[in-house]
Motif scaffolding. Sequence first.
Motif, short mmCIF file in Angstrom:
data_model
loop_
_atom_site.label_atom_id
_atom_site.label_comp_id
_atom_site.label_asym_id
_atom_site.label_seq_id
_atom_site.Cartn_x
_atom_site.Cartn_y
_atom_site.Cartn_z
N GLN A 84 38.06 46.12 39.62
CA GLN A 84 38.82 47.13 40.36
C GLN A 84 37.98 47.81 41.44
OE1 GLN A 84 42.29 47.75 39.68
NE2 GLN A 84 42.02 48.60 41.73
N ALA A 85 36.72 48.11 41.11
CA ALA A 85 35.87 48.80 42.08
C ALA A 85 35.64 47.95 43.32
CB ALA A 85 34.54 49.17 41.43
N ALA A 86 35.36 46.66 43.13
CA ALA A 86 35.16 45.77 44.28
C ALA A 86 36.45 45.63 45.08
CB ALA A 86 34.66 44.41 43.81
N TRP A 87 37.57 45.57 44.40
CA TRP A 87 38.86 45.45 45.08
C TRP A 87 39.13 46.68 45.94
CZ3 TRP A 87 42.65 42.03 46.06
CH2 TRP A 87 43.92 42.51 46.41
N ASP A 88 38.80 47.86 45.41
CA ASP A 88 39.09 49.10 46.14
C ASP A 88 38.27 49.23 47.42
OD1 ASP A 88 40.92 49.85 44.23
OD2 ASP A 88 39.52 51.12 43.11
N THR A 89 37.09 48.60 47.47
CA THR A 89 36.25 48.71 48.66
C THR A 89 36.43 47.56 49.64
OG1 THR A 89 34.42 47.59 47.52
CG2 THR A 89 34.48 49.99 47.41
N ASP A 90 37.23 46.56 49.27
CA ASP A 90 37.44 45.41 50.15
C ASP A 90 38.59 45.74 51.11
OD1 ASP A 90 36.89 42.72 50.98
OD2 ASP A 90 38.74 42.10 50.00
N GLU A 150 40.70 42.50 34.33
CA GLU A 150 40.63 42.03 32.96
C GLU A 150 39.52 40.99 32.75
OE1 GLU A 150 43.29 39.30 35.27
OE2 GLU A 150 43.05 41.48 35.07
N GLU A 151 39.05 40.40 33.84
CA GLU A 151 37.98 39.41 33.77
C GLU A 151 36.59 40.07 33.66
OE1 GLU A 151 38.30 36.10 33.79
OE2 GLU A 151 40.46 35.98 34.12
N PHE A 152 36.57 41.39 33.86
CA PHE A 152 35.28 42.10 33.90
C PHE A 152 35.34 43.35 33.02
CE2 PHE A 152 36.13 39.92 37.89
CZ PHE A 152 35.00 39.14 38.06
N ARG A 199 29.78 46.39 37.32
CA ARG A 199 29.75 47.26 38.49
C ARG A 199 29.95 46.35 39.68
NH1 ARG A 199 26.17 50.80 35.60
NH2 ARG A 199 24.33 49.51 36.02
N PHE A 200 31.15 46.36 40.25
CA PHE A 200 31.52 45.49 41.36
C PHE A 200 31.41 44.01 40.96
CE2 PHE A 200 29.58 49.37 43.24
CZ PHE A 200 30.72 49.89 43.83
N GLY A 201 31.91 43.69 39.76
CA GLY A 201 31.86 42.32 39.28
C GLY A 201 32.73 41.37 40.11
N THR A 202 32.24 40.14 40.29
CA THR A 202 32.95 39.15 41.11
C THR A 202 32.70 37.75 40.55
OG1 THR A 202 32.62 40.50 43.10
CG2 THR A 202 33.25 38.21 43.45
N GLU A 203 33.74 36.92 40.59
CA GLU A 203 33.61 35.50 40.29
C GLU A 203 34.07 34.72 41.53
OE1 GLU A 203 34.91 33.30 36.47
OE2 GLU A 203 36.47 32.82 37.94
N ALA A 263 29.18 37.11 38.58
CA ALA A 263 28.16 38.15 38.48
C ALA A 263 28.84 39.47 38.16
CB ALA A 263 27.37 38.26 39.77
N CYS A 264 28.41 40.11 37.10
CA CYS A 264 28.94 41.43 36.74
C CYS A 264 28.12 42.56 37.36
CB CYS A 264 28.97 41.58 35.22
SG CYS A 264 30.19 40.51 34.41
N TYR A 265 26.85 42.26 37.68
CA TYR A 265 25.96 43.24 38.30
C TYR A 265 25.18 42.53 39.40
CZ TYR A 265 27.08 45.88 34.09
OH TYR A 265 27.74 46.53 33.09
N ALA A 266 25.29 43.03 40.61
CA ALA A 266 24.65 42.37 41.75
C ALA A 266 23.17 42.71 41.81
CB ALA A 266 25.33 42.78 43.05
#
Length: 446
Positions: free
Chosen positions: A303-309, A366-368, A372-376, A391-394
Amino acid sequence: MTISEKLAGFAVSLREEDLPAGVWERARTHFVDTLACMFLGTDSQSVKRALPYVKTYGGSAQAAFPGGLWTDAAHCAMLGAIAAHSNDFDDMSSNLNGHPSALLVPVVLALGQKENVTGREMLMAYIAGVEIDAILGRMVQEAGYPKGWNPTTAIGIFGGVAAAGRLLGLDRKEMTHAFGMAVNESAGFKANYGTFAKDLAIGTVAAKAVLLAESAKSGFDASRDAFEGPFGFFRNVTGAAEGNPLAEPPEKYRSDFLFPGLIMKPYPSCRGNHSGIDCITRIVRRHAFRPEDVRQIVCKVDQAAWDTDRYERPETPSQAKFSLAFCVAKVVCGGQIEIQDFLGEEIRDRAPLALLPKIRIVCAPEEFPESRFGTEVRVDLTDGGVYTEKACYAKGDPACPMTQEEIDCKLRACLEIALGAGEAEKMMARLLKFDRLPQVREIFSL
Protein backbone atom coordinates in the motif's frame (compact mmCIF):
# COMPACT_ATOMS: atom_id res chain seq x y z
CA MET A 1 1.66 18.89 31.77
CA THR A 2 0.49 19.42 28.20
CA ILE A 3 2.04 17.79 25.14
CA SER A 4 3.86 21.02 24.26
CA GLU A 5 5.34 21.24 27.74
CA LYS A 6 6.49 17.61 27.74
CA LEU A 7 8.08 17.92 24.31
CA ALA A 8 9.69 21.23 25.27
CA GLY A 9 11.23 19.72 28.39
CA PHE A 10 12.67 16.87 26.34
CA ALA A 11 13.99 19.13 23.57
CA VAL A 12 15.84 21.57 25.82
CA SER A 13 17.25 19.03 28.30
CA LEU A 14 18.52 16.27 25.97
CA ARG A 15 22.24 15.82 26.53
CA GLU A 16 24.93 13.97 24.63
CA GLU A 17 25.61 11.70 27.60
CA ASP A 18 21.93 10.68 27.64
CA LEU A 19 22.07 9.26 24.12
CA PRO A 20 21.90 5.46 23.77
CA ALA A 21 24.96 3.75 22.31
CA GLY A 22 25.18 4.11 18.55
CA VAL A 23 22.95 7.17 18.20
CA TRP A 24 25.77 9.70 17.82
CA GLU A 25 27.53 7.85 15.00
CA ARG A 26 24.31 7.08 13.14
CA ALA A 27 23.18 10.67 13.45
CA ARG A 28 26.55 11.84 12.20
CA THR A 29 26.32 9.56 9.15
CA HIS A 30 22.86 10.84 8.22
CA PHE A 31 23.90 14.45 8.78
CA VAL A 32 26.81 14.10 6.35
CA ASP A 33 24.57 12.28 3.86
CA THR A 34 22.17 15.24 3.95
CA LEU A 35 24.98 17.75 3.54
CA ALA A 36 26.05 15.91 0.37
CA CYS A 37 22.45 15.97 -0.89
CA MET A 38 22.31 19.70 -0.18
CA PHE A 39 25.49 20.36 -2.17
CA LEU A 40 24.10 18.28 -5.04
CA GLY A 41 20.92 20.36 -5.02
CA THR A 42 22.56 23.79 -5.06
CA ASP A 43 22.22 23.91 -8.85
CA SER A 44 18.76 22.32 -8.95
CA GLN A 45 15.87 23.87 -10.83
CA SER A 46 14.07 24.48 -7.55
CA VAL A 47 16.99 26.43 -6.07
CA LYS A 48 17.34 28.45 -9.26
CA ARG A 49 13.69 29.44 -8.96
CA ALA A 50 14.06 30.40 -5.29
CA LEU A 51 17.30 32.39 -5.60
CA PRO A 52 15.78 35.61 -7.05
CA TYR A 53 13.37 35.81 -4.11
CA VAL A 54 16.12 35.26 -1.53
CA LYS A 55 18.43 37.76 -3.20
CA THR A 56 15.63 40.34 -3.18
CA TYR A 57 14.25 39.83 0.31
CA GLY A 58 17.10 38.15 2.21
CA GLY A 59 18.51 40.03 5.18
CA SER A 60 21.93 40.54 6.74
CA ALA A 61 24.82 38.16 6.08
CA GLN A 62 24.33 35.70 8.95
CA ALA A 63 24.95 32.40 7.16
CA ALA A 64 26.44 31.10 3.92
CA PHE A 65 24.67 28.95 1.37
CA PRO A 66 27.03 26.73 -0.69
CA GLY A 67 28.22 28.70 -3.67
CA GLY A 68 29.05 31.93 -1.90
CA LEU A 69 25.66 33.51 -1.15
CA TRP A 70 25.40 35.07 2.31
CA THR A 71 21.97 35.91 3.69
CA ASP A 72 19.96 35.82 6.92
CA ALA A 73 19.54 32.50 8.74
CA ALA A 74 15.89 31.97 7.82
CA HIS A 75 16.44 32.40 4.08
CA CYS A 76 19.65 30.37 4.21
CA ALA A 77 17.72 27.53 5.88
CA MET A 78 15.05 27.87 3.21
CA LEU A 79 17.54 27.50 0.34
CA GLY A 80 19.35 24.67 2.08
CA ALA A 81 16.17 22.66 2.61
CA ILE A 82 15.07 23.17 -1.00
CA ALA A 83 18.49 22.02 -2.18
CA ALA A 84 18.66 19.00 0.15
CA HIS A 85 15.19 17.77 -0.88
CA SER A 86 15.23 18.70 -4.56
CA ASN A 87 16.77 15.47 -5.87
CA ASP A 88 14.80 13.11 -3.60
CA PHE A 89 18.09 11.64 -2.44
CA ASP A 90 17.60 12.57 1.25
CA ASP A 91 16.87 10.09 4.02
CA MET A 92 13.55 8.98 5.49
CA SER A 93 12.07 8.15 8.88
CA SER A 94 9.47 5.41 9.16
CA ASN A 95 8.19 6.91 12.39
CA LEU A 96 7.75 10.30 10.77
CA ASN A 97 6.72 8.70 7.46
CA GLY A 98 8.65 11.50 5.81
CA HIS A 99 12.04 13.16 5.37
CA PRO A 100 13.46 14.63 8.60
CA SER A 101 17.04 15.50 7.72
CA ALA A 102 16.45 17.61 4.59
CA LEU A 103 14.63 20.11 6.78
CA LEU A 104 16.64 19.82 9.99
CA VAL A 105 20.20 19.91 8.66
CA PRO A 106 19.76 23.23 6.78
CA VAL A 107 18.02 24.77 9.81
CA VAL A 108 20.80 23.90 12.25
CA LEU A 109 23.50 24.69 9.69
CA ALA A 110 22.10 28.17 9.07
CA LEU A 111 21.45 28.98 12.71
CA GLY A 112 24.69 27.31 13.70
CA GLN A 113 26.58 29.78 11.55
CA LYS A 114 24.57 32.72 12.88
CA GLU A 115 25.08 31.69 16.51
CA ASN A 116 28.67 30.55 15.88
CA VAL A 117 28.19 27.17 17.59
CA THR A 118 30.42 24.10 17.55
CA GLY A 119 29.87 21.08 15.35
CA ARG A 120 28.84 19.01 18.39
CA GLU A 121 26.21 21.55 19.42
CA MET A 122 24.84 21.54 15.90
CA LEU A 123 24.63 17.75 15.78
CA MET A 124 22.86 17.63 19.16
CA ALA A 125 20.24 20.10 17.91
CA TYR A 126 19.73 17.91 14.83
CA ILE A 127 19.32 14.79 16.99
CA ALA A 128 16.72 16.54 19.16
CA GLY A 129 14.79 17.54 16.05
CA VAL A 130 14.81 14.01 14.63
CA GLU A 131 13.52 12.58 17.92
CA ILE A 132 10.70 15.14 18.18
CA ASP A 133 9.69 14.33 14.58
CA ALA A 134 9.61 10.62 15.42
CA ILE A 135 7.61 11.02 18.64
CA LEU A 136 4.95 13.17 16.98
CA GLY A 137 5.03 11.04 13.83
CA ARG A 138 4.18 7.92 15.83
CA MET A 139 1.42 9.77 17.70
CA VAL A 140 -0.13 11.05 14.49
CA GLN A 141 0.01 7.66 12.76
CA GLU A 142 -1.65 6.01 15.76
CA ALA A 143 -4.33 8.71 15.78
CA GLY A 144 -5.04 8.05 12.09
CA TYR A 145 -4.37 11.22 10.14
CA PRO A 146 -5.52 11.42 6.49
CA LYS A 147 -3.07 10.05 3.91
CA GLY A 148 -3.01 13.28 1.94
CA TRP A 149 -0.94 15.15 4.53
CA ASN A 150 2.80 15.45 3.85
CA PRO A 151 4.44 14.59 7.21
CA THR A 152 7.78 16.03 6.08
CA THR A 153 6.33 19.50 6.47
CA ALA A 154 3.14 19.02 8.53
CA ILE A 155 5.02 17.22 11.33
CA GLY A 156 8.55 18.22 10.40
CA ILE A 157 7.99 21.80 11.44
CA PHE A 158 7.95 20.71 15.08
CA GLY A 159 11.34 19.01 14.78
CA GLY A 160 12.62 22.12 13.02
CA VAL A 161 11.42 24.35 15.84
CA ALA A 162 12.99 22.04 18.44
CA ALA A 163 16.36 22.07 16.68
CA ALA A 164 16.29 25.83 16.09
CA GLY A 165 15.19 26.49 19.64
CA ARG A 166 18.09 24.55 21.09
CA LEU A 167 20.63 26.60 19.15
CA LEU A 168 18.93 29.82 20.24
CA GLY A 169 19.00 28.71 23.87
CA LEU A 170 15.23 28.66 24.45
CA ASP A 171 14.14 27.65 27.94
CA ARG A 172 11.22 25.25 28.52
CA LYS A 173 8.60 27.99 28.62
CA GLU A 174 9.87 29.58 25.40
CA MET A 175 10.10 26.20 23.66
CA THR A 176 6.52 25.43 24.74
CA HIS A 177 5.38 28.64 23.07
CA ALA A 178 7.40 27.80 19.95
CA PHE A 179 5.61 24.45 19.63
CA GLY A 180 2.27 26.17 20.11
CA MET A 181 3.04 28.65 17.36
CA ALA A 182 4.20 25.81 15.11
CA VAL A 183 0.73 24.22 15.36
CA ASN A 184 -0.54 27.24 13.40
CA GLU A 185 1.99 26.58 10.63
CA SER A 186 1.56 22.81 10.27
CA ALA A 187 0.63 22.20 6.63
CA GLY A 188 1.50 20.43 3.41
CA PHE A 189 -0.13 17.92 1.08
CA LYS A 190 1.11 15.06 -1.09
CA ALA A 191 -0.85 16.48 -4.01
CA ASN A 192 2.26 18.43 -5.02
CA TYR A 193 4.63 15.42 -5.20
CA GLY A 194 6.43 15.48 -8.52
CA THR A 195 6.36 19.29 -8.80
CA PHE A 196 8.67 22.09 -7.72
CA ALA A 197 6.08 23.08 -5.11
CA LYS A 198 7.12 20.06 -3.02
CA ASP A 199 10.65 21.47 -2.73
CA LEU A 200 9.40 24.97 -2.01
CA ALA A 201 7.20 23.65 0.80
CA ILE A 202 10.09 22.17 2.77
CA GLY A 203 12.03 25.39 2.21
CA THR A 204 9.29 27.61 3.59
CA VAL A 205 8.88 25.31 6.60
CA ALA A 206 12.62 25.51 7.32
CA ALA A 207 12.40 29.31 7.24
CA LYS A 208 9.33 29.22 9.51
CA ALA A 209 11.16 27.01 12.01
CA VAL A 210 13.81 29.69 12.37
CA LEU A 211 11.19 32.45 12.53
CA LEU A 212 9.11 30.70 15.20
CA ALA A 213 12.10 29.92 17.41
CA GLU A 214 13.28 33.52 17.08
CA SER A 215 9.74 34.74 17.86
CA ALA A 216 9.56 32.64 21.02
CA LYS A 217 12.91 34.08 22.05
CA SER A 218 11.48 37.58 21.49
CA GLY A 219 8.54 36.95 23.80
CA PHE A 220 5.70 35.70 21.60
CA ASP A 221 3.49 33.27 23.47
CA ALA A 222 1.05 30.54 22.39
CA SER A 223 -1.52 28.18 23.88
CA ARG A 224 0.01 25.52 26.09
CA ASP A 225 -2.56 22.95 24.91
CA ALA A 226 -2.27 23.71 21.18
CA PHE A 227 -1.81 20.00 20.44
CA GLU A 228 -4.57 18.35 22.50
CA GLY A 229 -7.05 21.17 23.16
CA PRO A 230 -10.56 21.21 21.66
CA PHE A 231 -9.42 23.62 18.96
CA GLY A 232 -5.95 22.14 18.64
CA PHE A 233 -3.89 19.95 16.38
CA PHE A 234 -5.01 16.39 17.16
CA ARG A 235 -8.75 17.10 17.32
CA ASN A 236 -8.80 18.99 14.04
CA VAL A 237 -6.08 17.32 11.97
CA THR A 238 -6.52 13.67 12.95
CA GLY A 239 -10.04 13.68 14.36
CA ALA A 240 -8.74 12.20 17.62
CA ALA A 241 -10.87 12.70 20.70
CA GLU A 242 -9.90 15.40 23.15
CA GLY A 243 -7.20 14.22 25.49
CA ASN A 244 -3.47 13.62 25.69
CA PRO A 245 -2.32 10.98 23.17
CA LEU A 246 1.30 11.14 24.37
CA ALA A 247 1.38 7.64 25.85
CA GLU A 248 4.74 7.97 27.62
CA PRO A 249 7.13 10.74 28.59
CA PRO A 250 9.23 11.65 25.51
CA GLU A 251 12.42 10.37 27.10
CA LYS A 252 10.88 6.87 27.30
CA TYR A 253 10.51 6.54 23.52
CA ARG A 254 13.23 4.59 21.74
CA SER A 255 15.52 6.68 19.58
CA ASP A 256 14.49 7.02 15.93
CA PHE A 257 18.11 6.31 14.99
CA LEU A 258 17.77 2.85 16.59
CA PHE A 259 14.11 1.86 16.23
CA PRO A 260 13.64 1.15 13.47
CA GLY A 261 16.46 3.44 12.30
CA LEU A 262 16.52 6.05 9.55
CA ILE A 263 16.42 4.96 5.92
CA MET A 264 19.24 6.10 3.64
CA LYS A 265 18.57 6.33 -0.09
CA PRO A 266 20.82 4.64 -2.66
CA TYR A 267 18.79 6.06 -5.57
CA PRO A 268 17.77 9.69 -6.24
CA SER A 269 14.04 9.00 -6.49
CA CYS A 270 10.97 8.46 -4.35
CA ARG A 271 11.60 5.78 -1.74
CA GLY A 272 8.39 4.04 -2.83
CA ASN A 273 10.03 2.71 -5.99
CA HIS A 274 13.35 1.59 -4.48
CA SER A 275 12.29 -2.01 -3.85
CA GLY A 276 11.21 -2.19 -7.48
CA ILE A 277 14.56 -0.78 -8.60
CA ASP A 278 16.37 -3.39 -6.49
CA CYS A 279 14.26 -6.20 -7.99
CA ILE A 280 14.61 -5.22 -11.63
CA THR A 281 18.34 -4.56 -11.15
CA ARG A 282 18.86 -8.12 -9.90
CA ILE A 283 16.85 -9.50 -12.82
CA VAL A 284 18.79 -7.50 -15.41
CA ARG A 285 22.15 -8.49 -13.93
CA ARG A 286 21.29 -12.19 -13.84
CA HIS A 287 19.60 -12.55 -17.20
CA ALA A 288 20.56 -11.18 -20.62
CA PHE A 289 17.66 -9.66 -22.54
CA ARG A 290 16.90 -6.50 -24.49
CA PRO A 291 14.01 -4.07 -24.04
CA GLU A 292 12.47 -5.33 -27.28
CA ASP A 293 12.42 -8.86 -25.81
CA VAL A 294 9.97 -7.79 -23.09
CA ARG A 295 6.34 -8.84 -23.50
CA GLN A 296 5.19 -7.33 -20.21
CA ILE A 297 6.40 -6.35 -16.74
CA VAL A 298 4.05 -6.56 -13.77
CA CYS A 299 4.98 -4.91 -10.47
CA LYS A 300 2.97 -5.87 -7.41
CA VAL A 301 3.41 -3.34 -4.61
CA ASP A 302 2.32 -2.83 -1.01
CA GLN A 303 0.00 0.00 0.00
CA ALA A 304 2.78 2.45 0.87
CA ALA A 305 4.52 2.00 -2.49
CA TRP A 306 1.19 2.29 -4.29
CA ASP A 307 0.36 5.56 -2.51
CA THR A 308 3.63 7.18 -3.64
CA ASP A 309 3.48 5.99 -7.26
CA ARG A 310 2.03 9.12 -8.82
CA TYR A 311 2.78 9.04 -12.54
CA GLU A 312 2.16 6.20 -14.98
CA ARG A 313 3.48 8.27 -17.89
CA PRO A 314 5.84 10.94 -16.52
CA GLU A 315 6.57 14.00 -18.63
CA THR A 316 9.33 15.63 -16.54
CA PRO A 317 12.28 14.43 -14.45
CA SER A 318 10.42 15.52 -11.31
CA GLN A 319 7.50 13.30 -12.24
CA ALA A 320 9.81 10.44 -13.27
CA LYS A 321 11.14 10.28 -9.70
CA PHE A 322 7.61 9.35 -8.59
CA SER A 323 7.05 6.74 -11.31
CA LEU A 324 7.90 3.12 -10.56
CA ALA A 325 7.22 2.24 -14.19
CA PHE A 326 9.79 4.74 -15.44
CA CYS A 327 12.44 3.62 -12.94
CA VAL A 328 11.93 -0.04 -13.90
CA ALA A 329 12.07 0.84 -17.59
CA LYS A 330 15.22 2.89 -17.07
CA VAL A 331 17.03 -0.07 -15.50
CA VAL A 332 15.91 -2.38 -18.32
CA CYS A 333 17.12 0.11 -20.94
CA GLY A 334 20.21 1.45 -19.21
CA GLY A 335 21.21 -1.02 -16.52
CA GLN A 336 21.00 1.34 -13.55
CA ILE A 337 19.51 4.50 -12.06
CA GLU A 338 21.86 7.50 -12.00
CA ILE A 339 21.66 11.00 -10.56
CA GLN A 340 21.71 12.48 -14.06
CA ASP A 341 18.50 10.64 -14.97
CA PHE A 342 16.46 13.14 -12.94
CA LEU A 343 18.35 16.40 -13.47
CA GLY A 344 17.16 19.24 -15.69
CA GLU A 345 13.70 20.09 -16.96
CA GLU A 346 13.34 17.38 -19.60
CA ILE A 347 13.76 13.60 -19.48
CA ARG A 348 17.06 13.08 -21.26
CA ASP A 349 16.89 9.35 -21.91
CA ARG A 350 13.75 8.80 -23.98
CA ALA A 351 14.25 5.05 -24.44
CA PRO A 352 12.49 4.07 -21.18
CA LEU A 353 9.37 5.97 -22.23
CA ALA A 354 8.82 3.55 -25.13
CA LEU A 355 8.73 0.64 -22.67
CA LEU A 356 6.12 2.17 -20.34
CA PRO A 357 3.02 0.73 -22.12
CA LYS A 358 4.32 -2.76 -21.32
CA ILE A 359 4.62 -2.09 -17.58
CA ARG A 360 1.72 -2.48 -15.16
CA ILE A 361 1.65 -1.55 -11.46
CA VAL A 362 -0.76 -3.50 -9.22
CA CYS A 363 -1.63 -2.73 -5.60
CA ALA A 364 -1.42 -6.04 -3.72
CA PRO A 365 -0.94 -5.36 0.01
CA GLU A 366 -1.96 -8.92 0.82
CA GLU A 367 1.30 -10.07 -0.78
CA PHE A 368 3.32 -8.09 1.77
CA PRO A 369 2.17 -8.80 5.34
CA GLU A 370 5.36 -7.15 6.63
CA SER A 371 7.25 -4.69 4.47
CA ARG A 372 8.32 -1.11 3.91
CA PHE A 373 7.54 -0.26 0.28
CA GLY A 374 7.53 -3.95 -0.66
CA THR A 375 7.52 -4.81 -4.38
CA GLU A 376 7.54 -7.91 -6.57
CA VAL A 377 8.67 -7.52 -10.18
CA ARG A 378 7.80 -10.13 -12.84
CA VAL A 379 9.30 -9.89 -16.32
CA ASP A 380 7.65 -11.90 -19.11
CA LEU A 381 9.70 -12.19 -22.31
CA THR A 382 8.43 -12.83 -25.82
CA ASP A 383 10.31 -16.15 -25.94
CA GLY A 384 8.40 -17.45 -22.92
CA GLY A 385 11.04 -16.67 -20.30
CA VAL A 386 9.74 -15.46 -16.92
CA TYR A 387 11.88 -13.83 -14.23
CA THR A 388 10.60 -12.78 -10.79
CA GLU A 389 12.17 -10.96 -7.85
CA LYS A 390 10.60 -9.77 -4.61
CA ALA A 391 11.85 -7.32 -1.97
CA CYS A 392 10.07 -6.36 1.23
CA TYR A 393 12.80 -3.92 2.31
CA ALA A 394 14.88 -1.98 -0.19
CA LYS A 395 18.58 -1.23 0.00
CA GLY A 396 19.23 1.47 2.59
CA ASP A 397 16.55 0.26 4.99
CA PRO A 398 17.82 -0.69 8.47
CA ALA A 399 16.82 -4.25 7.54
CA CYS A 400 19.03 -4.00 4.43
CA PRO A 401 21.62 -1.28 5.14
CA MET A 402 24.03 0.28 2.68
CA THR A 403 27.68 -0.60 3.20
CA GLN A 404 30.18 2.09 4.14
CA GLU A 405 31.65 1.79 0.65
CA GLU A 406 28.22 2.40 -0.89
CA ILE A 407 27.67 5.40 1.37
CA ASP A 408 31.06 6.86 0.46
CA CYS A 409 30.34 6.37 -3.25
CA LYS A 410 27.07 8.25 -2.87
CA LEU A 411 28.73 11.13 -1.01
CA ARG A 412 31.50 11.38 -3.58
CA ALA A 413 29.06 11.27 -6.52
CA CYS A 414 26.94 14.09 -5.07
CA LEU A 415 29.93 16.31 -4.31
CA GLU A 416 31.64 15.70 -7.64
CA ILE A 417 28.58 16.87 -9.56
CA ALA A 418 28.39 19.97 -7.37
CA LEU A 419 32.07 20.84 -7.02
CA GLY A 420 34.18 18.81 -9.46
CA ALA A 421 36.42 15.89 -8.55
CA GLY A 422 39.29 17.82 -6.92
CA GLU A 423 37.21 20.09 -4.71
CA ALA A 424 34.87 17.20 -3.90
CA GLU A 425 37.62 15.29 -2.14
CA LYS A 426 38.55 18.32 -0.05
CA MET A 427 34.95 18.98 0.89
CA MET A 428 34.30 15.33 1.69
CA ALA A 429 37.21 15.35 4.13
CA ARG A 430 35.81 18.53 5.71
CA LEU A 431 32.27 17.18 6.04
CA LEU A 432 33.37 13.90 7.60
CA LYS A 433 34.79 15.79 10.59
CA PHE A 434 32.10 18.47 10.90
CA ASP A 435 31.19 17.45 14.45
CA ARG A 436 34.75 18.16 15.58
CA LEU A 437 34.80 21.72 14.24
CA PRO A 438 35.03 24.46 16.90
CA GLN A 439 32.95 26.69 14.61
CA VAL A 440 30.51 25.35 12.03
CA ARG A 441 31.35 28.28 9.77
CA GLU A 442 34.53 26.39 8.90
CA ILE A 443 32.49 23.98 6.78
CA PHE A 444 32.37 26.64 4.09
CA SER A 445 35.89 27.97 4.57
CA LEU A 446 36.95 26.23 1.33
